[in-house]
Motif scaffolding. Structure first.
Motif, PDB file in Angstrom:
ATOM      1  N   ASN A 230       0.844  -1.196   0.000  1.00 17.30           N
ATOM      2  CA  ASN A 230       0.000   0.000   0.000  1.00 17.30           C
ATOM      3  C   ASN A 230       0.879   1.245   0.000  1.00 17.30           C
ATOM      4  OD1 ASN A 230       0.277   1.145   2.930  1.00 17.30           O
ATOM      5  ND2 ASN A 230      -0.015  -1.054   3.186  1.00 17.30           N
ATOM      6  N   PHE A 231       0.237   2.356  -0.282  1.00 18.99           N
ATOM      7  CA  PHE A 231       0.883   3.669  -0.227  1.00 18.99           C
ATOM      8  C   PHE A 231       0.116   4.541   0.757  1.00 18.99           C
ATOM      9  CE2 PHE A 231       0.776   8.095  -1.901  1.00 18.99           C
ATOM     10  CZ  PHE A 231       2.061   8.450  -1.502  1.00 18.99           C
ATOM     11  N   GLN A 232       0.813   5.061   1.736  1.00 14.04           N
ATOM     12  CA  GLN A 232       0.200   5.909   2.756  1.00 14.04           C
ATOM     13  C   GLN A 232       0.442   7.371   2.416  1.00 14.04           C
ATOM     14  OE1 GLN A 232       0.897   5.115   7.112  1.00 14.04           O
ATOM     15  NE2 GLN A 232       1.955   7.089   6.974  1.00 14.04           N
ATOM     16  N   GLU A 233      -0.638   8.143   2.331  1.00 10.59           N
ATOM     17  CA  GLU A 233      -0.510   9.560   1.981  1.00 10.59           C
ATOM     18  C   GLU A 233      -0.309  10.440   3.207  1.00 10.59           C
ATOM     19  OE1 GLU A 233      -3.078  11.141  -1.160  1.00 10.59           O
ATOM     20  OE2 GLU A 233      -4.023   9.169  -1.254  1.00 10.59           O
ATOM     21  N   LEU A 234      -1.035  10.144   4.294  1.00  9.41           N
ATOM     22  CA  LEU A 234      -1.003  10.963   5.507  1.00  9.41           C
ATOM     23  C   LEU A 234      -0.544  10.125   6.693  1.00  9.41           C
ATOM     24  CD1 LEU A 234      -4.416  12.837   5.041  1.00  9.41           C
ATOM     25  CD2 LEU A 234      -2.126  13.745   4.583  1.00  9.41           C
ATOM     26  N   PRO A 235       0.198  10.693   7.641  1.00  9.38           N
ATOM     27  CA  PRO A 235       0.641  12.104   7.707  1.00  9.38           C
ATOM     28  C   PRO A 235       1.849  12.397   6.826  1.00  9.38           C
ATOM     29  CG  PRO A 235       1.385  10.916   9.633  1.00  9.38           C
ATOM     30  CD  PRO A 235       0.531   9.952   8.855  1.00  9.38           C
ATOM     31  N   VAL A 236       2.591  11.332   6.448  1.00 11.81           N
ATOM     32  CA  VAL A 236       3.706  11.529   5.517  1.00 11.81           C
ATOM     33  C   VAL A 236       3.600  10.466   4.435  1.00 11.81           C
ATOM     34  CG1 VAL A 236       5.257  12.557   7.226  1.00 11.81           C
ATOM     35  CG2 VAL A 236       5.203  10.079   6.946  1.00 11.81           C
ATOM     36  N   ALA A 237       4.098  10.805   3.245  1.00 15.70           N
ATOM     37  CA  ALA A 237       4.067   9.847   2.144  1.00 15.70           C
ATOM     38  C   ALA A 237       5.005   8.681   2.456  1.00 15.70           C
ATOM     39  CB  ALA A 237       4.477  10.536   0.848  1.00 15.70           C
ATOM     40  N   LEU A 238       4.448   7.459   2.413  1.00 16.02           N
ATOM     41  CA  LEU A 238       5.235   6.285   2.777  1.00 16.02           C
ATOM     42  C   LEU A 238       4.722   5.072   2.011  1.00 16.02           C
ATOM     43  CD1 LEU A 238       7.473   5.178   4.674  1.00 16.02           C
ATOM     44  CD2 LEU A 238       5.650   4.639   6.309  1.00 16.02           C
ATOM     45  N   VAL A 239       5.639   4.320   1.408  1.00 14.30           N
ATOM     46  CA  VAL A 239       5.292   3.116   0.661  1.00 14.30           C
ATOM     47  C   VAL A 239       5.614   1.890   1.508  1.00 14.30           C
ATOM     48  CG1 VAL A 239       5.688   1.761  -1.422  1.00 14.30           C
ATOM     49  CG2 VAL A 239       5.739   4.256  -1.522  1.00 14.30           C
ATOM     50  N   ALA A 240       4.640   0.996   1.678  1.00 16.82           N
ATOM     51  CA  ALA A 240       4.883  -0.268   2.367  1.00 16.82           C
ATOM     52  C   ALA A 240       5.530  -1.220   1.368  1.00 16.82           C
ATOM     53  CB  ALA A 240       3.573  -0.850   2.904  1.00 16.82           C
ATOM     54  N   GLY A 241       6.820  -1.462   1.529  1.00 17.19           N
ATOM     55  CA  GLY A 241       7.591  -2.177   0.516  1.00 17.19           C
ATOM     56  C   GLY A 241       7.292  -3.651   0.406  1.00 17.19           C
ATOM     57  N   ARG A 242       6.607  -4.243   1.381  1.00 19.75           N
ATOM     58  CA  ARG A 242       6.324  -5.679   1.300  1.00 19.75           C
ATOM     59  C   ARG A 242       5.377  -5.975   0.131  1.00 19.75           C
ATOM     60  NH1 ARG A 242       3.794  -3.326   5.531  1.00 19.75           N
ATOM     61  NH2 ARG A 242       1.510  -3.441   5.596  1.00 19.75           N
ATOM     62  N   THR A 243       5.566  -7.121  -0.480  1.00 20.08           N
ATOM     63  CA  THR A 243       4.763  -7.490  -1.643  1.00 20.08           C
ATOM     64  C   THR A 243       3.421  -8.058  -1.201  1.00 20.08           C
ATOM     65  OG1 THR A 243       6.756  -7.982  -2.891  1.00 20.08           O
ATOM     66  CG2 THR A 243       4.702  -8.910  -3.715  1.00 20.08           C
ATOM     67  N   SER A 244       2.391  -7.689  -1.921  1.00 21.62           N
ATOM     68  CA  SER A 244       1.040  -8.158  -1.614  1.00 21.62           C
ATOM     69  C   SER A 244       0.557  -9.093  -2.716  1.00 21.62           C
ATOM     70  CB  SER A 244       0.082  -6.966  -1.494  1.00 21.62           C
ATOM     71  OG  SER A 244      -1.265  -7.402  -1.509  1.00 21.62           O
TER      72      SER A 244
END
Length: 257
Positions: A230-244
């Motif tokens: 997933n990609f988290q927009e708030l509170p800071v932009a962050l990509v969950a690098g684990r594969t889904s």
């Protein structure tokens, strides 16, 4: 220990519909109309306590920045879904109780007595027969529901006729339950001639484009060309690098589309 508890809990849930029917019948036969109504209400609330609590916990938004109108619409839709769930479960309670008791008795007999038919499946003929979906088929499949309704009504009329109105309401519901199951199983009339408005087309294209943009943006060499979770927009932009694995399937579907 946790796995054993889950197994025991599954077995407990399998006898709940039958216990619900028996508890309702005892209330109708032994209590006056006022107390029987309270008893019945308690049975309904206790059986559906999970969904009811989920609805109440959702009154306060769990996320910040949710528009009041959007939250109210979500709550209303959840309420409609809950009422439909409770109504259908009550309507099919008699059938489910008979189904579960049949499974329990059949399993115990085959395990400890006959030692036969320990692996049973539906034949092609049965599947084809059920696919016709006629009203008669549903009544043959759910015959126990009207029978239980009639038996409960006769017992209440014999032992406590002052609750005749209550048992008649539930009796009618359980008698028409097969017809209700047949009705809700029908395909939509416009299923084969779906007409989509221009506004809906534009909205669907926007949703499709935004879905594809996730993969277009984040399926990169950094993540071995696999979609991240997933990609988290708030509170800071962050990509969950684990594969889904789910996102891999969605990525393939989006690519084909």
């Amino acid at each position: 220990a946790l796995s054993r508890f889950k197994m025991i809990d599954n077995l407990r849930r399998s006898i709940m519909p039958a216990l619900w029917i028996i508890s309702s019948l005892l209330g109708w036969c032994l209590l006056d109309p006022g107390h029987a109504a309270l008893w019945q209400l308690g049975l309904i609330v206790s059986f559906f306590v999970g969904p009811i609590l989920s609805l109440f916990t959702g009154i306060v938004p769990s996320q910040v920045g949710v528009a009041a109108e959007s939250h109210a619409r979500t709550l209303f839709n959840d309420l409609v879904d809950l009422m439909a769930q409770i109504s259908l479960n009550i309507a099919f309670m008699a059938h489910n109780s008979a189904l579960m008791l049949d499974a329990i008795i059949r399993t115990l007999y085959r395990l400890f007595v006959s030692r036969k038919h320990l692996l049973e499946w539906k034949t092609t003929q049965q599947i084809h027969f059920s696919a016709t979906g006629s009203l008669g088929y549903y009544y043959r499949l759910m015959w126990a529901s009207p029978v239980i309704a009639i038996v409960c009504a006769l017992l209440v009329f014999a032992f406590n006729p002052q609750n005749a109105v209550t048992v008649s309401i539930f009796g009618v519901i359980w008698i028409i339950a097969p017809a209700l199951a047949w009705w809700i199983s029908q395909s939509l009339e416009n299923e084969d001639r779906l007409q989509v408005s221009e506004a809906d087309v534009a909205k669907l294209r926007t949703v499709g484009r935004r879905t594809w943009r996730f993969f277009e943006t984040f399926v990169t060499e950094e993540h071995n060309f696999l979609p991240p979770d997933n990609f988290q927009e708030l509170p800071v932009a962050l990509v969950a690098g684990r594969t889904s694995p789910t996102n891999i399937g969605l990525y393939m579907l989006s690519t084909i589309t």
